[in-house]
Design a protein around this motif. Structure first.
Motif, PDB file in Angstrom:
ATOM      1  N   LEU A 151      -6.044  -2.147  66.682  1.00  0.00           N
ATOM      2  CA  LEU A 151      -6.691  -0.927  67.175  1.00  0.00           C
ATOM      3  C   LEU A 151      -7.337  -0.160  66.016  1.00  0.00           C
ATOM      4  CD1 LEU A 151      -6.996   1.511  69.242  1.00  0.00           C
ATOM      5  CD2 LEU A 151      -4.701   2.180  68.539  1.00  0.00           C
ATOM      6  N   LEU A 152      -6.708  -0.288  64.816  1.00  0.00           N
ATOM      7  CA  LEU A 152      -7.195   0.486  63.662  1.00  0.00           C
ATOM      8  C   LEU A 152      -8.571   0.005  63.183  1.00  0.00           C
ATOM      9  CD1 LEU A 152      -3.912   1.030  61.612  1.00  0.00           C
ATOM     10  CD2 LEU A 152      -4.883   2.384  63.457  1.00  0.00           C
ATOM     11  N   ALA A 153      -9.052  -1.115  63.713  1.00  0.00           N
ATOM     12  CA  ALA A 153     -10.433  -1.536  63.431  1.00  0.00           C
ATOM     13  C   ALA A 153     -11.411  -0.498  63.971  1.00  0.00           C
ATOM     14  CB  ALA A 153     -10.705  -2.899  64.065  1.00  0.00           C
ATOM     15  N   HIS A 154     -10.971   0.247  65.012  1.00  0.00           N
ATOM     16  CA  HIS A 154     -11.840   1.221  65.677  1.00  0.00           C
ATOM     17  C   HIS A 154     -11.398   2.658  65.498  1.00  0.00           C
ATOM     18  CE1 HIS A 154     -14.101  -1.782  67.643  1.00  0.00           C
ATOM     19  NE2 HIS A 154     -13.212  -2.120  68.545  1.00  0.00           N
ATOM     20  N   LYS A 155     -10.096   2.852  65.300  1.00  0.00           N
ATOM     21  CA  LYS A 155      -9.557   4.216  65.363  1.00  0.00           C
ATOM     22  C   LYS A 155      -9.108   4.666  63.975  1.00  0.00           C
ATOM     23  CE  LYS A 155      -6.557   6.875  68.422  1.00  0.00           C
ATOM     24  NZ  LYS A 155      -7.571   7.477  69.294  1.00  0.00           N
ATOM     25  N   GLY A 156      -9.558   5.825  63.561  1.00  0.00           N
ATOM     26  CA  GLY A 156      -9.241   6.312  62.214  1.00  0.00           C
ATOM     27  C   GLY A 156      -7.814   6.812  62.099  1.00  0.00           C
ATOM     28  N   VAL A 157      -7.057   6.215  61.188  1.00  0.00           N
ATOM     29  CA  VAL A 157      -5.694   6.685  60.913  1.00  0.00           C
ATOM     30  C   VAL A 157      -5.548   6.805  59.392  1.00  0.00           C
ATOM     31  CG1 VAL A 157      -3.238   6.094  61.041  1.00  0.00           C
ATOM     32  CG2 VAL A 157      -4.694   5.692  63.022  1.00  0.00           C
ATOM     33  N   ILE A 158      -5.106   7.959  58.944  1.00  0.00           N
ATOM     34  CA  ILE A 158      -4.982   8.220  57.496  1.00  0.00           C
ATOM     35  C   ILE A 158      -4.055   7.191  56.842  1.00  0.00           C
ATOM     36  CG2 ILE A 158      -4.030   9.894  55.825  1.00  0.00           C
ATOM     37  CD1 ILE A 158      -5.062  12.095  57.800  1.00  0.00           C
ATOM     38  N   GLY A 159      -4.473   6.685  55.674  1.00  0.00           N
ATOM     39  CA  GLY A 159      -3.627   5.773  54.906  1.00  0.00           C
ATOM     40  C   GLY A 159      -3.781   4.313  55.284  1.00  0.00           C
ATOM     41  N   ALA A 164      -7.821  -1.298  57.797  1.00  0.00           N
ATOM     42  CA  ALA A 164      -8.766  -1.099  58.910  1.00  0.00           C
ATOM     43  C   ALA A 164     -10.068  -1.846  58.644  1.00  0.00           C
ATOM     44  CB  ALA A 164      -9.031   0.392  59.107  1.00  0.00           C
ATOM     45  N   ALA A 165     -10.541  -1.792  57.392  1.00  0.00           N
ATOM     46  CA  ALA A 165     -11.790  -2.490  57.043  1.00  0.00           C
ATOM     47  C   ALA A 165     -11.623  -3.994  57.268  1.00  0.00           C
ATOM     48  CB  ALA A 165     -12.162  -2.201  55.599  1.00  0.00           C
ATOM     49  N   ALA A 166     -10.465  -4.511  56.871  1.00  0.00           N
ATOM     50  CA  ALA A 166     -10.215  -5.954  57.035  1.00  0.00           C
ATOM     51  C   ALA A 166     -10.135  -6.319  58.522  1.00  0.00           C
ATOM     52  CB  ALA A 166      -8.914  -6.337  56.327  1.00  0.00           C
ATOM     53  N   LYS A 167      -9.446  -5.485  59.308  1.00  0.00           N
ATOM     54  CA  LYS A 167      -9.295  -5.778  60.733  1.00  0.00           C
ATOM     55  C   LYS A 167     -10.639  -5.658  61.456  1.00  0.00           C
ATOM     56  CE  LYS A 167      -4.852  -6.682  60.968  1.00  0.00           C
ATOM     57  NZ  LYS A 167      -4.373  -8.021  61.312  1.00  0.00           N
ATOM     58  N   ALA A 168     -11.499  -4.699  61.019  1.00  0.00           N
ATOM     59  CA  ALA A 168     -12.846  -4.594  61.596  1.00  0.00           C
ATOM     60  C   ALA A 168     -13.657  -5.825  61.193  1.00  0.00           C
ATOM     61  CB  ALA A 168     -13.526  -3.317  61.112  1.00  0.00           C
ATOM     62  N   GLY A 169     -13.461  -6.301  59.966  1.00  0.00           N
ATOM     63  CA  GLY A 169     -14.130  -7.523  59.509  1.00  0.00           C
ATOM     64  C   GLY A 169     -13.775  -8.708  60.393  1.00  0.00           C
ATOM     65  N   GLN A 170     -12.524  -8.762  60.836  1.00  0.00           N
ATOM     66  CA  GLN A 170     -12.114  -9.863  61.737  1.00  0.00           C
ATOM     67  C   GLN A 170     -12.932  -9.858  63.025  1.00  0.00           C
ATOM     68  OE1 GLN A 170      -8.015 -10.300  62.789  1.00  0.00           O
ATOM     69  NE2 GLN A 170      -7.265  -9.969  60.741  1.00  0.00           N
ATOM     70  N   LEU A 171     -13.313  -8.662  63.475  1.00  0.00           N
ATOM     71  CA  LEU A 171     -14.078  -8.591  64.733  1.00  0.00           C
ATOM     72  C   LEU A 171     -15.488  -9.135  64.530  1.00  0.00           C
ATOM     73  CD1 LEU A 171     -12.906  -5.159  66.189  1.00  0.00           C
ATOM     74  CD2 LEU A 171     -11.938  -7.444  66.506  1.00  0.00           C
ATOM     75  N   GLY A 172     -16.118  -8.786  63.387  1.00  0.00           N
ATOM     76  CA  GLY A 172     -17.445  -9.336  63.080  1.00  0.00           C
ATOM     77  C   GLY A 172     -17.379 -10.855  62.973  1.00  0.00           C
ATOM     78  N   LEU A 173     -16.331 -11.323  62.312  1.00  0.00           N
ATOM     79  CA  LEU A 173     -16.132 -12.765  62.152  1.00  0.00           C
ATOM     80  C   LEU A 173     -15.980 -13.440  63.523  1.00  0.00           C
ATOM     81  CD1 LEU A 173     -15.327 -15.123  60.090  1.00  0.00           C
ATOM     82  CD2 LEU A 173     -12.969 -14.501  60.632  1.00  0.00           C
ATOM     83  N   THR A 174     -15.160 -12.840  64.370  1.00  0.00           N
ATOM     84  CA  THR A 174     -14.898 -13.403  65.705  1.00  0.00           C
ATOM     85  C   THR A 174     -16.203 -13.519  66.502  1.00  0.00           C
ATOM     86  OG1 THR A 174     -12.674 -12.463  65.719  1.00  0.00           O
ATOM     87  CG2 THR A 174     -13.621 -13.015  67.868  1.00  0.00           C
ATOM     88  N   ARG A 187     -13.772 -21.989  71.212  1.00  0.00           N
ATOM     89  CA  ARG A 187     -13.859 -20.582  71.605  1.00  0.00           C
ATOM     90  C   ARG A 187     -13.159 -19.722  70.557  1.00  0.00           C
ATOM     91  NH1 ARG A 187     -10.693 -19.542  75.517  1.00  0.00           N
ATOM     92  NH2 ARG A 187      -9.502 -21.479  75.634  1.00  0.00           N
ATOM     93  N   VAL A 188     -13.725 -18.534  70.313  1.00  0.00           N
ATOM     94  CA  VAL A 188     -13.124 -17.644  69.305  1.00  0.00           C
ATOM     95  C   VAL A 188     -12.965 -16.247  69.919  1.00  0.00           C
ATOM     96  CG1 VAL A 188     -13.242 -16.820  66.919  1.00  0.00           C
ATOM     97  CG2 VAL A 188     -14.370 -18.968  67.539  1.00  0.00           C
ATOM     98  N   ASN A 189     -11.758 -15.736  69.863  1.00  0.00           N
ATOM     99  CA  ASN A 189     -11.433 -14.468  70.526  1.00  0.00           C
ATOM    100  C   ASN A 189     -10.550 -13.607  69.631  1.00  0.00           C
ATOM    101  OD1 ASN A 189     -12.562 -14.970  73.322  1.00  0.00           O
ATOM    102  ND2 ASN A 189     -11.248 -16.769  73.110  1.00  0.00           N
ATOM    103  N   ALA A 190     -10.382 -12.358  70.017  1.00  0.00           N
ATOM    104  CA  ALA A 190      -9.526 -11.463  69.214  1.00  0.00           C
ATOM    105  C   ALA A 190      -8.719 -10.544  70.122  1.00  0.00           C
ATOM    106  CB  ALA A 190     -10.381 -10.624  68.268  1.00  0.00           C
ATOM    107  N   VAL A 191      -7.533 -10.190  69.638  1.00  0.00           N
ATOM    108  CA  VAL A 191      -6.709  -9.180  70.311  1.00  0.00           C
ATOM    109  C   VAL A 191      -6.565  -7.998  69.361  1.00  0.00           C
ATOM    110  CG1 VAL A 191      -4.460  -8.675  71.343  1.00  0.00           C
ATOM    111  CG2 VAL A 191      -5.414 -10.966  71.556  1.00  0.00           C
ATOM    112  N   LEU A 192      -6.682  -6.796  69.901  1.00  0.00           N
ATOM    113  CA  LEU A 192      -6.517  -5.575  69.103  1.00  0.00           C
ATOM    114  C   LEU A 192      -5.270  -4.836  69.591  1.00  0.00           C
ATOM    115  CD1 LEU A 192      -9.708  -6.196  69.259  1.00  0.00           C
ATOM    116  CD2 LEU A 192      -9.975  -3.831  68.596  1.00  0.00           C
ATOM    117  N   PRO A 193      -4.112  -5.167  69.028  1.00  0.00           N
ATOM    118  CA  PRO A 193      -2.908  -4.447  69.460  1.00  0.00           C
ATOM    119  C   PRO A 193      -2.925  -3.015  68.928  1.00  0.00           C
ATOM    120  CG  PRO A 193      -2.374  -6.515  68.315  1.00  0.00           C
ATOM    121  CD  PRO A 193      -3.801  -6.201  68.039  1.00  0.00           C
TER     122      PRO A 193
END
Ligand SMILES: NC(=O)c1ccc[n+]([C@@H]2O[C@H](COP(=O)([O-])OP(=O)(O)OC[C@H]3O[C@@H](n4cnc5c(N)ncnc54)[C@H](OP(=O)(O)O)[C@@H]3O)[C@@H](O)[C@H]2O)c1
Length: 251
Positions: A151-159, A164-174, A187-193
């Motif tokens: 979820l932190l790929a999209h939602k700002g959380v301090i620290g 978050a940058a790495a997890k957002a990168g996974q979405l671009g990769l996917t 097939r390539v998919n992602a889950v955002l817990p």
């Protein structure tokens, strides 16, 4: 008679000694797949394998030949992936679940920590997709890769900036790979817990945070495993980016 949707398939799950990875490995095993539990620490993997084997009980007979194993690797090392695909020649599913959390402001973080976070949370996923994807292509039997982002790929959380940058990168990769590999039947998919009860979130589950989640609670690792199993089995799921956060992404 029970039906096993993943019988005869082989699944590699990274981070399989952790909370979510182990739940995914267990789910794949229950659905009939042979599972390779992959991660960094051999002793943890051995414990997880013993737990999995105990959970599965005695072999279920000839109609479901399964064998589970462990593979020790640091996902951030390309050569380690080379060894993994050499030892495991027929991979149908790859779940990139290994990951490490961050708990510090960007200003306080040193170069080595940034490199470590990127290696576990992004480079490792890129290398896994490349090396296992290449094997899947050569085998010509298709396959499915599922990346465990956040979820932190999209939602700002301090620290959590580098994580978050790495997890957002996974979405671009996917998304890019879902277009690139589809012609090979991969097939390539992602889950955002969102917040899931595991060691990674130990101590975080206070009332105030839980109140912010529309469903009022943290998720469980087995609920994430359900989502991964859905993506593995649904043959039309490609670039499916699945939020699993109790609605936290909506508020
Ligand atoms: N828990 C949550 O609330 C939550 C929310 C969103 C996303 N996620 C993501 O879900 C995934 C699993 O999280 P979790 O809560 O199950 O964490 P966990 O219990 O801490 O497990 C993490 C797993 O990743 C492995 N790992 C870490 N770095 C590695 C590396 N470089 N190479 C190989 N293995 C490595 C660990 O093995 P070792 O201990 O041997 O290093 C462990 O098996 C992570 O990618 C995490 O970012 C978790």
């Amino acid at each position: 008679m029970a039906s096993y949707a993943l019988a005869g398939k082989k699944a590699v799950i990274t981070g399989a000694s952790g909370g979510i990875g182990f739940a995914i490995a267990s789910r794949f095993a229950k659905e009939g797949a042979s599972v390779v539990l992959a991660g960094r620490t051999r002793s943890k993997l051995q414990r997880s394998l013993a737990e999995l084997q105990e959970m599965m009980g005695e072999p279920r007979g000839l109609e479901l030949p399964q064998s589970h194993s462990i593979h020790c690797l640091d996902v951030g090392e390309m050569r380690a992936w080379g060894r993994l695909i050499k030892d495991n020649k027929e991979i149908d599913y790859l779940v990139n679940c290994a990951g490490e959390p961050q708990n510090s402001l960007l200003l306080r973080i040193d170069e080595e920590t940034v490199d470590g976070l990127l290696a576990s949370n992004l480079r490792g996923v890129i290398f896994g997709c490349k090396m296992v994807g290449r094997q899947m292509m050569a085998r010509r039997r298709g396959g499915c890769i599922i990346n465990i982002s956040s979820l932190l790929a999209h939602k700002g959380v301090i620290g959590t900036s580098v994580y978050a940058a790495a997890k957002a990168g996974q979405l671009g990769l996917t998304t890019a790979l879902s277009a690139e590999l589809a012609k090979h039947g991969i097939r390539v998919n992602a889950v955002l817990p969102g917040y899931i009860e595991t060691d990674m979130t130990d101590g975080l589950a206070n009332k105030e945070l839980q109140k912010k989640i529309p469903l009022g609670r943290f998720g469980t690792a087995s609920e994430v495993a359900d989502a991964v199993a859905f993506l593995a089995k649904n043959e039309y799921a490609n670039n499916c980016i699945l939020n699993l956060d109790g609605g936290l992404s909506a508020v």
